[in-house]
Design a protein around this motif. Sequence first.
Motif, PDB file in Angstrom:
ATOM      1  N   LEU A   1       0.872  -1.177   0.000  1.00 10.11           N
ATOM      2  CA  LEU A   1       0.000   0.000   0.000  1.00 10.11           C
ATOM      3  C   LEU A   1       0.903   1.220   0.000  1.00 10.11           C
ATOM      4  CD1 LEU A   1      -2.687  -1.082   2.614  1.00 10.11           C
ATOM      5  CD2 LEU A   1      -2.854  -1.138   0.135  1.00 10.11           C
ATOM      6  N   PHE A   2       0.354   2.364  -0.407  1.00 10.13           N
ATOM      7  CA  PHE A   2       1.148   3.583  -0.400  1.00 10.13           C
ATOM      8  C   PHE A   2       1.051   4.215   0.978  1.00 10.13           C
ATOM      9  CE2 PHE A   2      -0.585   3.375  -4.909  1.00 10.13           C
ATOM     10  CZ  PHE A   2       0.477   2.605  -5.342  1.00 10.13           C
ATOM     11  N   PRO A   3       2.161   4.269   1.723  1.00 18.51           N
ATOM     12  CA  PRO A   3       2.091   4.662   3.142  1.00 18.51           C
ATOM     13  C   PRO A   3       1.666   6.100   3.365  1.00 18.51           C
ATOM     14  CG  PRO A   3       4.376   4.481   2.431  1.00 18.51           C
ATOM     15  CD  PRO A   3       3.533   3.947   1.312  1.00 18.51           C
ATOM     16  N   HIS A   4       1.820   6.958   2.348  1.00 25.51           N
ATOM     17  CA  HIS A   4       1.499   8.365   2.540  1.00 25.51           C
ATOM     18  C   HIS A   4       0.062   8.689   2.147  1.00 25.51           C
ATOM     19  CE1 HIS A   4       2.743   7.748  -1.542  1.00 25.51           C
ATOM     20  NE2 HIS A   4       2.400   8.961  -1.905  1.00 25.51           N
ATOM     21  N   LYS A   5      -0.712   7.671   1.836  1.00 23.04           N
ATOM     22  CA  LYS A   5      -2.098   7.919   1.430  1.00 23.04           C
ATOM     23  C   LYS A   5      -3.056   7.099   2.287  1.00 23.04           C
ATOM     24  CE  LYS A   5      -1.124   9.351  -3.244  1.00 23.04           C
ATOM     25  NZ  LYS A   5      -1.454  10.736  -2.942  1.00 23.04           N
TER      26      LYS A   5
END
Lengths: 257, 214
Positions: free
Chosen positions: A96-100
């Motif tokens: 997963l994209f950690p900043h979203k």
Amino acid sequence: MAELLKEELLRIEHLRKAYDNTVVLKDISLTVHKGEVIVVIGPSGCGKSTLLRCINGLEPIQGGKITLRGQEIDGNSKDIAQIRQKLGMVFQNYELFPHKTVLQNIMLAPMKVQKRPKDEVEAQAKQLLERVGLLEKKDSYPRQLSGGQKQRVAIVRALCMNPEMMLFDEVTAALDPEMVREVLDTILELAKAGGTMIIVTHEMSFAKAVSDRVLFLDGGEIVEEAVPEKFFSDPQTERAKRFLRTFEYDAVKHHDI
Amino acid sequence: MQEYLPLFADAMLLTLFIGWIGVIISVVLGLIAAFIQYFKIPVLRQIIKVYIELFRNTPLLIQLFFLYFALPKIGLSMSPQVCGALGLGLLGGSYMAEAFRSGLESVDKIQSESALSLGMTKFQALRYIILPQAISTSMPAFVANIIFLLKETSVFSAISLMDLMFTAKDLIGLYYKTAECLVMLVVFYLIILLPVSIVGSIIERRLRYASFGD
């Protein structure tokens, strides 16, 4: 089922993949029809994950051909991004994209890649999250989720692109045992709904339950290919027998107490 | 002391102006250098390597002397302002390049593959997935570099720029009010740098929270 299996989706012909001098996949040929669930099993290092990565054009191949509905898959071609939209990939470590947030993770590609309107994407994303029981987590960040939850979000993220086919790469290998179930149940649901998929897994009872066809890969080649009932109860090759035995344990109690 | 305040204020404006232009040049240079290294572009990559090592390992004073006193000998003369901004930019570029590169390299390759597998182009993966994470990782080094560069402006007086240091030295020379002038110098540097430091740490905290949650 027979009529469902007619339409051919993916075709792999004599695929060869090597890193320098190490051959990882020797001569793989495989055809996947719409609605079919293929499970790939085999000892670690046998090339299962590499096979999925090749199908997604993430690995350059050294021979053979992979086509999706007749369109060649080549990581360097211009069309690759467009082909990848039709292939939903789920990775072992979620990615997963950690900043979203959860919702942003899911909605990013449908909006930026497929240019679909926000409202429509959001409605679909929420509906899919609801289906996997994670709607209340929509505004959480990945770090706030358990492994099983992350993996279900990753599945939803891939599904929200409306792919024609899903590729699952050992999606439960990084999970604690009690979380394996929730992820596998999600995949079973998808299979029941008629989704086409290739699943690489080490969960034998799951493989047996979900698959239409089992591929046993060893040493970079397909050693055995059979329907699950046959493969798990009566494997034909010595290598498959030996592999399946590694999942059984002999009792070590020598006497009654 | 009051009558010198305008002098210090003018000097501060000059320091700020040339300092920030230098910072902007260094960010542009640093980004270019970092991308060249990240994408392993042949030949350019070796050139960048030499540039970074050369400018990171020589003092700014000497770099400024080269720009201001040596280049005119081969017919390339620039005003002290241009020399100051350019010198600072070249020095800063080598520092920024390393900060940005380490940020880019801190993002796992599989994050990019995950983005590609969703049908994103390489550019989209870079823009939406890699860069935001890289920026938040390189933020502390980035802010430290800005502060470092703004402080380095204190050597500008060597090429006759009337910056804060120049003004202080001048006034000390004229009136012998050493202590007062040095205090003023400290105060004005703090006026320049404290906001950078404070804003920097707020941004750092916000980005960290967004990416990593602590």
